[in-house]
Design a protein around this motif. Structure first.
Motif, PDB file in Angstrom:
ATOM      1  N   SER A 105      87.620  59.254  48.724  1.00  0.00           N
ATOM      2  CA  SER A 105      87.788  59.377  50.173  1.00  0.00           C
ATOM      3  C   SER A 105      89.210  59.001  50.543  1.00  0.00           C
ATOM      4  CB  SER A 105      86.837  58.435  50.895  1.00  0.00           C
ATOM      5  OG  SER A 105      87.231  57.100  50.676  1.00  0.00           O
ATOM      6  N   HIS A 106      89.551  59.264  51.761  1.00  0.00           N
ATOM      7  CA  HIS A 106      90.788  58.752  52.324  1.00  0.00           C
ATOM      8  C   HIS A 106      90.529  57.270  52.638  1.00  0.00           C
ATOM      9  CE1 HIS A 106      94.657  59.681  54.158  1.00  0.00           C
ATOM     10  NE2 HIS A 106      94.368  58.734  55.015  1.00  0.00           N
ATOM     11  N   ASP A 128      89.726  53.930  54.325  1.00  0.00           N
ATOM     12  CA  ASP A 128      89.025  53.588  55.568  1.00  0.00           C
ATOM     13  C   ASP A 128      87.878  54.522  55.950  1.00  0.00           C
ATOM     14  OD1 ASP A 128      90.216  51.241  56.131  1.00  0.00           O
ATOM     15  OD2 ASP A 128      91.779  52.103  57.408  1.00  0.00           O
ATOM     16  N   ALA A 129      87.610  55.532  55.135  1.00  0.00           N
ATOM     17  CA  ALA A 129      86.496  56.422  55.472  1.00  0.00           C
ATOM     18  C   ALA A 129      85.145  55.743  55.222  1.00  0.00           C
ATOM     19  CB  ALA A 129      86.588  57.720  54.682  1.00  0.00           C
ATOM     20  N   GLY A 130      85.159  54.702  54.359  1.00  0.00           N
ATOM     21  CA  GLY A 130      83.906  53.967  54.147  1.00  0.00           C
ATOM     22  C   GLY A 130      83.437  53.933  52.701  1.00  0.00           C
ATOM     23  N   LYS A 131      84.355  54.163  51.749  1.00  0.00           N
ATOM     24  CA  LYS A 131      83.990  54.172  50.331  1.00  0.00           C
ATOM     25  C   LYS A 131      83.411  52.824  49.884  1.00  0.00           C
ATOM     26  CE  LYS A 131      87.455  54.291  47.372  1.00  0.00           C
ATOM     27  NZ  LYS A 131      87.525  53.247  46.358  1.00  0.00           N
ATOM     28  N   THR A 132      84.095  51.738  50.269  1.00  0.00           N
ATOM     29  CA  THR A 132      83.636  50.418  49.836  1.00  0.00           C
ATOM     30  C   THR A 132      82.270  50.103  50.434  1.00  0.00           C
ATOM     31  OG1 THR A 132      85.945  49.770  49.864  1.00  0.00           O
ATOM     32  CG2 THR A 132      84.338  47.995  49.691  1.00  0.00           C
ATOM     33  N   THR A 133      82.117  50.419  51.706  1.00  0.00           N
ATOM     34  CA  THR A 133      80.844  50.136  52.378  1.00  0.00           C
ATOM     35  C   THR A 133      79.722  50.943  51.730  1.00  0.00           C
ATOM     36  OG1 THR A 133      82.167  49.909  54.382  1.00  0.00           O
ATOM     37  CG2 THR A 133      79.775  49.925  54.654  1.00  0.00           C
ATOM     38  N   ASN A 139      80.261  60.222  57.002  1.00  0.00           N
ATOM     39  CA  ASN A 139      79.992  58.815  57.359  1.00  0.00           C
ATOM     40  C   ASN A 139      80.319  58.527  58.834  1.00  0.00           C
ATOM     41  OD1 ASN A 139      79.275  56.157  56.778  1.00  0.00           O
ATOM     42  ND2 ASN A 139      81.398  55.593  56.282  1.00  0.00           N
ATOM     43  N   ASP A 182      77.379  56.832  63.483  1.00  0.00           N
ATOM     44  CA  ASP A 182      77.046  55.913  64.580  1.00  0.00           C
ATOM     45  C   ASP A 182      78.205  55.798  65.571  1.00  0.00           C
ATOM     46  OD1 ASP A 182      78.396  54.697  62.331  1.00  0.00           O
ATOM     47  OD2 ASP A 182      78.175  52.769  63.376  1.00  0.00           O
ATOM     48  N   ARG A 183      79.307  56.462  65.254  1.00  0.00           N
ATOM     49  CA  ARG A 183      80.428  56.482  66.211  1.00  0.00           C
ATOM     50  C   ARG A 183      80.535  57.852  66.838  1.00  0.00           C
ATOM     51  NH1 ARG A 183      85.390  53.700  63.234  1.00  0.00           N
ATOM     52  NH2 ARG A 183      84.610  51.573  63.165  1.00  0.00           N
ATOM     53  N   SER A 225      75.372  56.711  58.155  1.00  0.00           N
ATOM     54  CA  SER A 225      76.253  55.594  58.445  1.00  0.00           C
ATOM     55  C   SER A 225      76.092  54.581  57.331  1.00  0.00           C
ATOM     56  CB  SER A 225      75.870  54.949  59.786  1.00  0.00           C
ATOM     57  OG  SER A 225      76.453  53.663  59.873  1.00  0.00           O
ATOM     58  N   ALA A 226      77.156  54.445  56.533  1.00  0.00           N
ATOM     59  CA  ALA A 226      77.094  53.477  55.441  1.00  0.00           C
ATOM     60  C   ALA A 226      76.919  52.085  56.032  1.00  0.00           C
ATOM     61  CB  ALA A 226      78.371  53.550  54.609  1.00  0.00           C
ATOM     62  N   TYR A 227      77.625  51.836  57.123  1.00  0.00           N
ATOM     63  CA  TYR A 227      77.619  50.514  57.744  1.00  0.00           C
ATOM     64  C   TYR A 227      76.215  50.127  58.196  1.00  0.00           C
ATOM     65  CZ  TYR A 227      79.104  46.763  60.844  1.00  0.00           C
ATOM     66  OH  TYR A 227      79.264  45.553  61.450  1.00  0.00           O
TER      67      TYR A 227
HETATM   68  P1  G4P Z   1      87.325  52.422  52.363  1.00  0.00           P
HETATM   69  O1  G4P Z   1      86.762  51.649  51.226  1.00  0.00           O
HETATM   70  O2  G4P Z   1      87.029  53.879  52.289  1.00  0.00           O
HETATM   71  O3  G4P Z   1      88.759  52.180  52.626  1.00  0.00           O
HETATM   72  O4  G4P Z   1      86.565  51.960  53.696  1.00  0.00           O
HETATM   73  P2  G4P Z   1      85.678  50.678  53.998  1.00  0.00           P
HETATM   74  O5  G4P Z   1      84.334  50.799  53.408  1.00  0.00           O
HETATM   75  O6  G4P Z   1      86.463  49.445  53.716  1.00  0.00           O
HETATM   76  O7  G4P Z   1      85.493  50.879  55.559  1.00  0.00           O
HETATM   77  C1  G4P Z   1      86.575  50.889  56.456  1.00  0.00           C
HETATM   78  C2  G4P Z   1      86.127  50.376  57.811  1.00  0.00           C
HETATM   79  O8  G4P Z   1      85.142  51.280  58.334  1.00  0.00           O
HETATM   80  C3  G4P Z   1      85.472  49.028  57.766  1.00  0.00           C
HETATM   81  O9  G4P Z   1      85.781  48.394  58.985  1.00  0.00           O
HETATM   82  C4  G4P Z   1      84.001  49.352  57.724  1.00  0.00           C
HETATM   83  O10 G4P Z   1      83.189  48.314  58.221  1.00  0.00           O
HETATM   84  C5  G4P Z   1      83.967  50.568  58.617  1.00  0.00           C
HETATM   85  N1  G4P Z   1      82.804  51.436  58.337  1.00  0.00           N
HETATM   86  C6  G4P Z   1      82.375  51.902  57.142  1.00  0.00           C
HETATM   87  N2  G4P Z   1      81.293  52.676  57.283  1.00  0.00           N
HETATM   88  C7  G4P Z   1      81.030  52.721  58.610  1.00  0.00           C
HETATM   89  C8  G4P Z   1      80.010  53.358  59.382  1.00  0.00           C
HETATM   90  O11 G4P Z   1      79.132  54.051  58.896  1.00  0.00           O
HETATM   91  N3  G4P Z   1      80.080  53.157  60.735  1.00  0.00           N
HETATM   92  C9  G4P Z   1      81.033  52.385  61.327  1.00  0.00           C
HETATM   93  N4  G4P Z   1      81.001  52.262  62.627  1.00  0.00           N
HETATM   94  N5  G4P Z   1      81.994  51.775  60.613  1.00  0.00           N
HETATM   95  C10 G4P Z   1      81.997  51.926  59.273  1.00  0.00           C
HETATM   96  P3  G4P Z   1      86.896  47.286  59.123  1.00  0.00           P
HETATM   97  O12 G4P Z   1      86.855  46.817  60.517  1.00  0.00           O
HETATM   98  O13 G4P Z   1      88.189  47.791  58.584  1.00  0.00           O
HETATM   99  O14 G4P Z   1      86.443  46.197  58.128  1.00  0.00           O
HETATM  100  P4  G4P Z   1      85.281  45.135  58.275  1.00  0.00           P
HETATM  101  O15 G4P Z   1      85.900  44.033  59.025  1.00  0.00           O
HETATM  102  O16 G4P Z   1      84.128  45.778  58.996  1.00  0.00           O
HETATM  103  O17 G4P Z   1      84.969  44.816  56.863  1.00  0.00           O
END
Ligand code: G4P
Length: 498
Positions: free
Chosen positions: A20-21, A23-28, A142, A145-146, A227-229
């Motif tokens: 992914s790019h 911040d797209a949510g790979k880690t989550t 991903n 939810d936004r 939504s991974a989150y």
């Molecule tokens: P990456 O590894 O691809 O770089 O991305 P990562 O999972 O670190 O996610 C980047 C940011 O996006 C994180 O927020 C994460 O919580 C958020 N995020 C991931 N999946 C979703 C989703 O499905 N919905 C929403 N709304 N947000 C999501 P952050 O503020 O940068 O970090 P944190 O403080 O939450 O850890």
């Protein structure tokens, strides 16, 4: 052929990367997959391997990040009677070359797209590598939810930007604040809102049904929303992956194609991770097993060195724990402690003379001369440069005109890493001299006379790569296109493997 119990182990393997790019949510997403596998028990346990933007020149931070990334290099866990191996890819684009190489060790990939941003630059580039290798991919849209782009627009964008046919497997029930759930398109809820009804009519009219053969050929990507989150739509993705993603695939060596079920062990090295402690220069070499079964304390043949080696402490990675393993199967990745015996691309076998293909070098984007800044330490500098290049940190070219060393990288950060590591691990000092260069092209021709003439005329732009191949260092796009026009029998390649 292997005994059937071992074959069964191999059939259970699903080895993939999530790309992914940043911040797209790979880690989550990775973390949620690990939670399903019972490999971790609390959210937040997986550290992002991201080198934060603010930390690009903070060395302690980079070293810390490198420490984290060895722990997350491979995350293995069991789920639904399968063994899943997720291969981690660096988040920072300056390390894109590492990601390219990791993609040579996976059997499939998941592409994560931020539904608010759509397909971003790095995803596009990584997808090019998947397409080139015909790696089967699944797409996870991903952050549903936004408030984000319309799901149909996202589908269009994915098809166009990723260059692959797409078909949805799940669909989102609402988006943004109204997003609650997803459902499988082959198991639709009986009560549907008019909006969803309309969506489904459209889907049925426009998209083909998921067709596994096309997915396995790399022609069709199944698409998931979620939504991974919030952990919505993740299990659907994981279940589908277990069911449909390929078990270890055959791998092409220069000599022949190697089938995973062969009873003889073979593997290739796709990544080397240096120890962070400068007092103990040791590395872990990561090998992807292509066939058979690996056993601890057993002699294997290191093809390039023509030498038998055995390993007392091979490691596998279960979730984030490194464990010594007694055996591992095709599809798995083993980490072998190394004190400088291995290079990226090395092959280990049970005795056969094999060379695995498919670890191309891509033309770097940035080039600099590297010079010695401490005349007393020339030897240390040479050794350091050689070892760092074997590790795949960057690419080395030697000018055929004056013998000067040129380092090519994907980003500025790699120059800084090299300088720092030369100083701290090899006690050598280097200095850089900028070099205006557009591309490194590996040249090839059936017309020897034309090739010779070209090399003579362009002598000042000719260099040799680490394998001794001729490389034309074009200093501008114009120069390159003129060369292509003038020398019709020469092919200019942007990767080292053609
Ligand atoms: P990456 O590894 O691809 O770089 O991305 P990562 O999972 O670190 O996610 C980047 C940011 O996006 C994180 O927020 C994460 O919580 C958020 N995020 C991931 N999946 C979703 C989703 O499905 N919905 C929403 N709304 N947000 C999501 P952050 O503020 O940068 O970090 P944190 O403080 O939450 O850890």
């Amino acid at each position: 052929m292997l005994p059937s119990a071992d074959q069964n182990e191999i059939l259970k393997r699903r080895t993939f990367a999530i790309i992914s790019h940043p911040d797209a949510g790979k880690t989550t997403l990775t973390e949620k997959l690990l939670l399903y596998g019972g490999a971790i028990h609390v959210a937040g346990a997986v550290k992002s391997n991201k080198i934060r933007k603010t930390a690009t020149s903070d060395w302690m931070e980079i070293e810390k990040q490198r420490g984290i990334s060895v722990a997350t290099s491979v995350m293995g866990f069991d789920y639904a009677d399968h063994h899943i191996n997720i291969l981690d890819t660096p988040g920072h684009q300056d390390f894109a070359e590492d990601t390219f190489r990791t993609l040579t060790a996976v059997d499939s990939a998941i592409v994560v797209i931020d539904s608010a941003k759509g397909v971003e630059a790095q995803t596009r580039r990584l997808m090019e590598v998947c397409r080139m290798r015909k790696t089967p991919v699944m797409v996870f849209m991903n952050k549903m939810d936004r408030e984000g782009k319309d799901p149909f627009d996202l589908m269009d964008e994915a098809e166009k930007e990723l260059g692959i046919h797409c078909t949805p497997v799940t669909w989102a029930n609402g988006q943004g604040l109204k997003f609650e759930s997803v459902f499988a398109l082959n198991n639709r809820p009986s009560e549907l809102s008019p909006k969803l009804q309309e969506d489904l009519e459209m889907i049925d009219g426009v998209y083909p049904e998921f067709y596994k053969e096309a997915y396995l050929r790399g022609d069709l990507a199944p698409v998931f929303f979620g939504s991974a989150y919030k952990t919505i739509g993740v299990q659907e993705l994981l279940d589908f992956l277990v069911e449909n993603a390929p078990s270890p695939l055959p791998v092409t060596a220069e000599e022949r194609t190697v089938e995973p079920m062969e009873d003889k062990f073979t593997a290739f090295c796709f990544k080397i991770h240096a120890n962070m402690d400068p007092n103990h220069r040791s590395c872990i070499a990561f090998f992807k097993i292509c066939s058979g079964k690996f056993l601890r304390n057993t002699y294997y043949y290191h093809v390039r060195k023509d030498q038998q080696m055995r390993f007392a402490a091979p490691t596998c990675f279960m979730a984030q724990k490194k464990e010594t393993v007694d055996e591992a199967f095709a599809g798995d990745v083993v980490g072998l402690p190394d004190t400088g015996n291995f290079k990226i691309g090395d092959t280990l076998t049970a005795g056969e003379h094999l060379h695995f293909k498919g670890l191309p070098s891509f033309s770097p984007e940035m080039f600099k001369y590297i010079d010695n800044a401490d005349p007393m330490k020339q030897k240390q500098l040479d050794k350091g440069i050689n070892q760092l290049m074997d590790e795949g940190v960057a690419q080395l070219f030697v000018s055929q005109l004056n013998g000067r060393k040129i380092i090519g990288t994907v980003g500025q950060l790699q120059f800084e890493v090299i300088q720092y590591r030369l100083e701290h691990e090899y006690q050598a000092k280097c200095k850089w001299q900028p070099l205006q260069m557009y591309k490194a092209c590996w040249i090839e021709s059936n017309d020897d006379a034309e090739l010779d003439m070209f090399k003579k005329r362009k002598a000042q732009y000719m260099a040799t790569d680490k394998e001794g191949r001729d490389v034309f260092m074009a200093d501008s796009a114009y120069v390159l296109s003129m060369a292509q026009q003038d020398y019709k029998h020469i092919t200019f390649h942007f990767t080292s493997e053609f």
